[in-house]
Design an enzyme around this catalytic site. Structure first.
Site, PDB file in Angstrom:
ATOM      1  N   ALA A  66       0.846  -1.196   0.000  1.00  0.00           N
ATOM      2  CA  ALA A  66       0.000   0.000   0.000  1.00  0.00           C
ATOM      3  C   ALA A  66       0.876   1.240   0.000  1.00  0.00           C
ATOM      4  O   ALA A  66       2.023   1.209   0.480  1.00  0.00           O
ATOM      5  CB  ALA A  66      -0.908  -0.011   1.221  1.00  0.00           C
ATOM      6  N   GLY A 109       0.515  -4.924   1.147  1.00  0.00           N
ATOM      7  CA  GLY A 109      -0.713  -5.001   0.354  1.00  0.00           C
ATOM      8  C   GLY A 109      -0.507  -5.698  -0.985  1.00  0.00           C
ATOM      9  O   GLY A 109      -1.442  -6.288  -1.532  1.00  0.00           O
ATOM     10  N   GLU A 112      -0.866  -9.191  -0.149  1.00  0.00           N
ATOM     11  CA  GLU A 112      -2.292  -9.455   0.110  1.00  0.00           C
ATOM     12  C   GLU A 112      -3.070  -9.550  -1.195  1.00  0.00           C
ATOM     13  O   GLU A 112      -3.969 -10.383  -1.333  1.00  0.00           O
ATOM     14  CB  GLU A 112      -2.869  -8.351   1.004  1.00  0.00           C
ATOM     15  CG  GLU A 112      -2.297  -8.444   2.408  1.00  0.00           C
ATOM     16  CD  GLU A 112      -2.732  -7.304   3.321  1.00  0.00           C
ATOM     17  OE1 GLU A 112      -2.481  -6.140   2.957  1.00  0.00           O
ATOM     18  OE2 GLU A 112      -3.320  -7.576   4.377  1.00  0.00           O
ATOM     19  N   GLU A 132       4.722  -4.638   7.399  1.00  0.00           N
ATOM     20  CA  GLU A 132       3.874  -3.660   8.099  1.00  0.00           C
ATOM     21  C   GLU A 132       4.269  -3.471   9.555  1.00  0.00           C
ATOM     22  O   GLU A 132       4.191  -2.368  10.090  1.00  0.00           O
ATOM     23  CB  GLU A 132       2.394  -4.089   8.052  1.00  0.00           C
ATOM     24  CG  GLU A 132       1.728  -3.874   6.708  1.00  0.00           C
ATOM     25  CD  GLU A 132       1.815  -5.083   5.806  1.00  0.00           C
ATOM     26  OE1 GLU A 132       2.760  -5.898   5.963  1.00  0.00           O
ATOM     27  OE2 GLU A 132       0.942  -5.233   4.938  1.00  0.00           O
TER      28      GLU A 132
HETATM   29  N1  CO8 Z   1       4.473   3.274  -0.676  1.00  0.00           N
HETATM   30  C1  CO8 Z   1       4.861   4.445  -1.238  1.00  0.00           C
HETATM   31  N2  CO8 Z   1       5.984   4.605  -1.943  1.00  0.00           N
HETATM   32  C2  CO8 Z   1       6.771   3.524  -2.087  1.00  0.00           C
HETATM   33  C3  CO8 Z   1       6.445   2.276  -1.539  1.00  0.00           C
HETATM   34  C4  CO8 Z   1       5.225   2.171  -0.807  1.00  0.00           C
HETATM   35  N3  CO8 Z   1       4.804   1.000  -0.281  1.00  0.00           N
HETATM   36  N4  CO8 Z   1       7.415   1.393  -1.855  1.00  0.00           N
HETATM   37  C5  CO8 Z   1       8.315   2.069  -2.581  1.00  0.00           C
HETATM   38  N5  CO8 Z   1       7.940   3.364  -2.716  1.00  0.00           N
HETATM   39  C6  CO8 Z   1       8.628   4.445  -3.438  1.00  0.00           C
HETATM   40  C7  CO8 Z   1       9.795   4.989  -2.624  1.00  0.00           C
HETATM   41  O1  CO8 Z   1       9.362   5.935  -1.679  1.00  0.00           O
HETATM   42  C8  CO8 Z   1      10.634   5.603  -3.729  1.00  0.00           C
HETATM   43  O2  CO8 Z   1      10.072   6.831  -4.094  1.00  0.00           O
HETATM   44  P1  CO8 Z   1      11.042   8.074  -4.529  1.00  0.00           P
HETATM   45  O3  CO8 Z   1      11.742   7.606  -5.777  1.00  0.00           O
HETATM   46  O4  CO8 Z   1      10.094   9.189  -4.748  1.00  0.00           O
HETATM   47  O5  CO8 Z   1      11.989   8.274  -3.383  1.00  0.00           O
HETATM   48  C9  CO8 Z   1      10.420   4.647  -4.898  1.00  0.00           C
HETATM   49  O6  CO8 Z   1       9.217   3.934  -4.606  1.00  0.00           O
HETATM   50  C10 CO8 Z   1      11.546   3.644  -5.011  1.00  0.00           C
HETATM   51  O7  CO8 Z   1      11.709   3.011  -3.755  1.00  0.00           O
HETATM   52  P2  CO8 Z   1      13.130   2.903  -2.995  1.00  0.00           P
HETATM   53  O8  CO8 Z   1      13.983   4.072  -3.316  1.00  0.00           O
HETATM   54  O9  CO8 Z   1      12.846   2.615  -1.567  1.00  0.00           O
HETATM   55  O10 CO8 Z   1      13.717   1.608  -3.732  1.00  0.00           O
HETATM   56  P3  CO8 Z   1      14.653   0.465  -3.153  1.00  0.00           P
HETATM   57  O11 CO8 Z   1      15.016  -0.387  -4.334  1.00  0.00           O
HETATM   58  O12 CO8 Z   1      15.748   1.009  -2.315  1.00  0.00           O
HETATM   59  O13 CO8 Z   1      13.700  -0.413  -2.158  1.00  0.00           O
HETATM   60  C11 CO8 Z   1      11.685  -1.538  -1.501  1.00  0.00           C
HETATM   61  C12 CO8 Z   1      12.578  -1.064  -2.672  1.00  0.00           C
HETATM   62  C13 CO8 Z   1      12.397  -2.627  -0.713  1.00  0.00           C
HETATM   63  C14 CO8 Z   1      10.412  -2.095  -2.105  1.00  0.00           C
HETATM   64  C15 CO8 Z   1      11.401  -0.346  -0.578  1.00  0.00           C
HETATM   65  O14 CO8 Z   1      10.894   0.731  -1.363  1.00  0.00           O
HETATM   66  C16 CO8 Z   1      10.381  -0.637   0.487  1.00  0.00           C
HETATM   67  O15 CO8 Z   1      10.719  -1.197   1.504  1.00  0.00           O
HETATM   68  N6  CO8 Z   1       9.120  -0.193   0.276  1.00  0.00           N
HETATM   69  C17 CO8 Z   1       8.086  -0.265   1.287  1.00  0.00           C
HETATM   70  C18 CO8 Z   1       7.593  -1.688   1.483  1.00  0.00           C
HETATM   71  C19 CO8 Z   1       6.537  -1.711   2.568  1.00  0.00           C
HETATM   72  O16 CO8 Z   1       6.784  -1.382   3.710  1.00  0.00           O
HETATM   73  N7  CO8 Z   1       5.325  -2.150   2.199  1.00  0.00           N
HETATM   74  C20 CO8 Z   1       4.197  -2.257   3.107  1.00  0.00           C
HETATM   75  C21 CO8 Z   1       3.339  -1.032   3.007  1.00  0.00           C
HETATM   76  S1  CO8 Z   1       2.036  -1.007   4.200  1.00  0.00           S
HETATM   77  C22 CO8 Z   1       0.841  -2.017   3.525  1.00  0.00           C
HETATM   78  O17 CO8 Z   1       1.016  -2.549   2.478  1.00  0.00           O
HETATM   79  C23 CO8 Z   1      -0.434  -2.160   4.303  1.00  0.00           C
HETATM   80  C24 CO8 Z   1      -1.437  -2.993   3.516  1.00  0.00           C
HETATM   81  C25 CO8 Z   1      -2.831  -2.792   4.043  1.00  0.00           C
HETATM   82  C26 CO8 Z   1      -3.776  -2.276   2.946  1.00  0.00           C
HETATM   83  C27 CO8 Z   1      -3.981  -0.816   3.120  1.00  0.00           C
HETATM   84  C28 CO8 Z   1      -5.110  -0.247   2.261  1.00  0.00           C
HETATM   85  C29 CO8 Z   1      -5.483   1.133   2.708  1.00  0.00           C
END
Ligand code: CO8
Length: 258
Positions: A66, A109, A112, A132
């Site tokens: 998400a 998400g 999921e 999460e």
């Molecule tokens: N949300 C928003 N932006 C994201 C997300 C995300 N989940 N994942 C990556 N991005 C963005 C980064 O902020 C970055 O943006 P920018 O270029 O503007 O700085 C761009 O994507 C590239 O990401 P990274 O620079 O971080 O790239 P890396 O290769 O270093 O890392 C990862 C890739 C490992 C995927 C890393 O981005 C990461 O850990 N992302 C977050 C993963 C995460 O925590 N996911 C869980 C989110 S919470 C959730 O899913 C709850 C689900 C419940 C449903 C909710 C419905 C309302």
């Protein structure tokens, strides 16, 4: 539906394809995107030209979960009023087979969403996980329920509490995904499976999914009663007559999907 902003859709040989298309954010799922995915799924579910739905992701990953930025300022009241999971719930009401072809990161998400599909195929490098907990929240779109149903309480708790990433081979070993396929063959393999299912008698495919879905919710006997009713219903289809007659005639059946 207006032209979607975050998904690409197409129909190829009775397969409805939905591609998550926000690659610059690892296909992070914002609310508009979820709405677009679900609306595309529902359109294909109603479209007679589509027998199977395949979901995959553009760019380096299927989905990193998400959209964290969108959730940052949420409150319990804003969440309650927004009811963001109403859209997700609509996925469980689809009748047609849903196949996820995943690669790269399949997190939060995104995991999921994959678990809400009926079959999952992944490349060897795919990493699954529920990070999460590290954000001070927890899965909210069915992750705790679907993961536990798939792998049991003890194992699910360990993955959910640690937030560790699961490799494709671990996910396969745990029975979470159907198959691991090399990246350059993933699309062809998934389309081949989808094509095989699309060629089956449509009502059998539909009522098998309906019966299997009851296995988690009903007692064994209630589930078997439900299965039996679906079995009886299929004797009202022309495909049943054709399938059995073709067997007796020692020829290939020609199914009509009714
Ligand atoms: N949300 C928003 N932006 C994201 C997300 C995300 N989940 N994942 C990556 N991005 C963005 C980064 O902020 C970055 O943006 P920018 O270029 O503007 O700085 C761009 O994507 C590239 O990401 P990274 O620079 O971080 O790239 P890396 O290769 O270093 O890392 C990862 C890739 C490992 C995927 C890393 O981005 C990461 O850990 N992302 C977050 C993963 C995460 O925590 N996911 C869980 C989110 S919470 C959730 O899913 C709850 C689900 C419940 C449903 C909710 C419905 C309302």
């Amino acid at each position: 539906m207006l032209t979607p902003q975050y998904v690409k859709t197409s129909i190829e040989e009775r397969i409805g394809r939905i591609r998550l298309n926000r690659p610059e954010r690892y296909n992070a799922l914002n609310r508009t995107m979820i709405r677009e995915i679900v609306e595309a799924m529902e359109q294909f579910d109603q479209d007679e030209a589509v027998a199977v739905i395949v979901l995959d992701g553009e760019g380096k990953s299927f989905s990193a979960g998400a959209d964290i930025e969108e959730m940052l300022d949420a409150t319990p009241i804003s969440m309650e009023l927004l009811d963001p999971f109403a859209d997700w719930d609509r996925i469980s009401r689809l009748h047609k087979p849903l196949i996820a072809a995943v690669h790269g990161f399949v997190l939060g998400g995104g995991f999921e969403l994959a678990l809400a599909c009926d079959l999952i195929y992944a490349t060897p490098e795919t990493q699954f996980g529920f990070p999460e907990v590290g954000l001070g929240v927890m899965p909210g779109a069915g992750g705790t329920q679907r993961l536990t149903n798939r792998i049991g309480r003890t194992r699910a708790l360990e993955w959910l509490w640690t937030g560790d990433r699961m490799s494709a081979s671990e996910a396969h070993h745990l029975g979470i995904i159907n198959r691991i396929v090399e990246a350059d063959q993933l699309e062809a393999n998934v389309l081949a499976v989808a094509g095989r299912i699309a060629a089956q008698p449509m009502m059998s495919v539909r009522l098998i999914k309906d019966a299997v879905d009851k296995a988690g919710d009903l007692s064994l006997q209630d589930g078997m009663d439900h299965e039996r009713r679906n079995f009886y219903l299929l004797f009202g289809t022309s495909d049943q007559t054709e399938g059995m007659q073709a067997f007796l005639d020692k020829r290939q059946p020609t199914f009509k999907g009714n």
